[in-house]
Every structure is written in C-alpha cells, then in structure tokens.
Design an enzyme around this catalytic site. Structure first.
Site, PDB file in Angstrom:
ATOM      1  N   SER A   1       0.871  -1.212   0.003  1.00 59.46           N
ATOM      2  CA  SER A   1       0.048  -0.060   0.040  1.00 59.46           C
ATOM      3  C   SER A   1       0.850   1.205  -0.084  1.00 59.46           C
ATOM      4  CB  SER A   1      -0.953   0.178   1.033  1.00 59.46           C
ATOM      5  OG  SER A   1      -1.857  -1.059   1.152  1.00 59.46           O
TER       6      SER A   1
ATOM      7  N   HIS B   1       0.314   4.041   4.306  1.00 57.27           N
ATOM      8  CA  HIS B   1      -0.257   4.838   3.325  1.00 57.27           C
ATOM      9  C   HIS B   1       0.327   6.273   3.317  1.00 57.27           C
ATOM     10  CE1 HIS B   1      -4.195   2.123   3.212  1.00 57.27           C
ATOM     11  NE2 HIS B   1      -3.178   1.508   2.917  1.00 57.27           N
TER      12      HIS B   1
END
Length: 307
Positions: A164, A216
């Site tokens: 991610s 993230h």
C-alpha cells in the site's frame, strides 16, 4: 489523467510511449511470493487441533488460516513475521533492517493482495508507459521504503505488511506530476479532483482497524515529493522554440521558474524527511511521543469498532 492528456504530454516531450514490463513483473512477483508464503504457512499442519477450521481445505497446505484469525484469507501472523513482515522490535533491536523492504512484498491475505495488485496495474502501467520503468521503479521502491519508516515509527506493537505504501507513492507521484507539469495538460481540474478523491478514499480506508494508514501516508508523501523530481517535463512550447532558435529566434527555457522551485523544495524535503525518519527509527524513538494525536490518523474509534 486521461489517455488524451498523457499523449499530449508525450508529444510535447518528443517521446514515444514506453512498453510497460516492470509493473506486470511487480504483480507477478507479489503473487509468487504470496503463494510461497501460503506453502510455508501450511495451515493444516500448524493450526493444532483445529484442522477443520482451515478455510478452503481442498487446497491442502495452501489453505487459509481460520477466519477468526485472518478474515482476509491468508497466512498466520507468525508466518508473515517469519517471512519478513515489518516489526519494530526486529528492525531496531534485532538489527533486521531488511524488513523495511521485504514488508512491501508480503500481503495479509488474498483480498489484500488482489486489491493492491489491481491498483498497481491500473496506476503503474499508465505511469510506466509515459515515464519509463526506471523512474517509476524508483518511485515504487522508495515510496514503499518511506511508508515502512513512518509505520515503524508509530506502530511499534504490531506487524505490518503490504504494498500500500508503494501504491500510494505512485498515486502521490501522479498528483505532483500533474502540478509541476500543469501547463501541458488539458482537463486539469478534472484530473486534479479525480486524484484527490482517490487519495481521500485510500486515507479514509486507512482509518479502519487493522489497516496501516501510516504506511499509506508515508508512501503518499514520499511519492508526492519524488514526482516533482523524477516526473518533471519541459514546459509547453519548449520543443517548438528550440527548433525555431535554429533560425535566430530566442529559445524558450526548458522549465519554467515554478518548476525549478518545486523541484528544489521537493528534493530538500524528501532527503530531509527520509534522513530524519531513519535516524529517529534507529535511535529507538516512538513517533507517538512526539505527536500525541497522530494515532488518530491510523484508526479512528467509533461505536462500530475500537482501536
């Protein structure tokens, strides 16, 4: 960004479209690693006394852990840790720095893997076709590394895996590429709001329990800064003015002043942030002590769940 905008950008740079091979290779590597992890996990053997609880038992040793242990259809946490998951104690106290890289190649389950790889294909291929495998490969790897650093600084009591951070780095690079090359694209606002919506959606998902939003955020910021450095393109009209200069006309500057400023600021910020993060991490610092509210960025408690 639309295909039309990408084609327009290529024409102003005088480049042909690159063949995308790195992005598919990354996807194949992630899938292959997941298969190896599931082989090593061997749920029927390692889940003592609860063989009937393994999901998809017909897969044999490739069957998934019980849903109560891993609802994403994947291996156990201990297997992921063995294979290189990000673990603050092992990275800092165990001197296993390689986990900052290996964690981005592991996935917690089949759902996790498919979601990330679909997005890597969607964003990675388009960027690689426009800018080539070297620049996109660097953004992917360095963004994943940046995500791992921020995650390790703030999540020190759990393990973390997934691509991610690298994926958000690609999306962040798309945003900065649009901004620094603003003059060469059409439908600018539409592209801008589309990218911002995708970023907001990914960060909102990161507020759910068991999702590493620090990876993230770290990957997004790293990719955003790198996009200003690696994806800068000549300003609109530069190619034409260069050709005209052969006949005595004054050539236009390849990059405008704003591009130079953004390039310099981004270069300073990405080097400084990664350096500070690495130093803090290996000094054993806990990011939560320096930012009392930052834990809210990773998981926001509601009546539906707790953190």
């Amino acid at each position: 960004m639309s295909s039309r905008d990408m084609e327009r950008g290529r024409k102003h740079r005088g480049d042909t479209q690159w063949t995308s091979w790195l992005t598919p290779t990354i996807v194949v590597a992630n899938v292959a690693i997941f298969i190896v992890v599931m082989f090593i996990n061997d749920c029927p053997k390692t889940t003592r006394g609860a063989n009937e609880d393994c999901v998809a038992k017909f897969l044999g040793r490739f069957s998934f852990q019980p849903l109560r242990e891993n609802p994403l259809l994947g291996p156990s946490a201990s297997t992921l840790e063995k294979m290189g998951a990000l673990d603050w104690r092992k990275v800092v106290q165990g001197n296993e720095k390689w986990r900052l890289i290996t964690a981005m190649w592991l996935h917690a389950g089949i759902f996790h893997l498919l979601t990330n790889m679909f997005n890597v294909i969607f964003f990675g291929i388009r960027l690689e076709q426009q800018f080539g495998f070297i620049r996109i490969g660097l953004i992917y790897l360095i963004s994943g590394f940046g995500g791992s650093i921020l995650s390790a600084l703030f999540l020190q009591n759990s393990i973390s895996v997934g691509a991610s951070g690298a994926l958000l780095g690609l999306i962040g690079a798309m945003l900065s590429e649009l901004l620094i090359n603003w003059t060469i694209y059409e439908s600018k606002l539409c592209a801008l709001f589309s990218i911002l919506f995708i970023i907001a959606l990914d960060l909102a998902i990161g507020l759910l329990p068991w999702v590493d939003n620090f990876a993230h955020i770290g990957g997004l910021l790293t990719g955003f800064f790198l996009g200003f450095i690696l994806l800068i393109q000549p300003q609109l009209g530069w190619e034409e003015s260069r050709n005209s200069s052969q006949y005595g006309a004054r050539a236009k500057s390849k990059y405008n002043p704003c591009q130079y400023v953004l390039f310099f600021i981004a270069a300073v910020l990405v080097v400084a942030s990664l350096t500070i993060g690495i130093v803090m991490l290996f000094k054993g610092e806990n990011g939560n002590k320096h930012c009392k509210w930052c834990h809210r960025l990773d998981c926001y408690p509601t009546s539906k769940w707790s953190c």
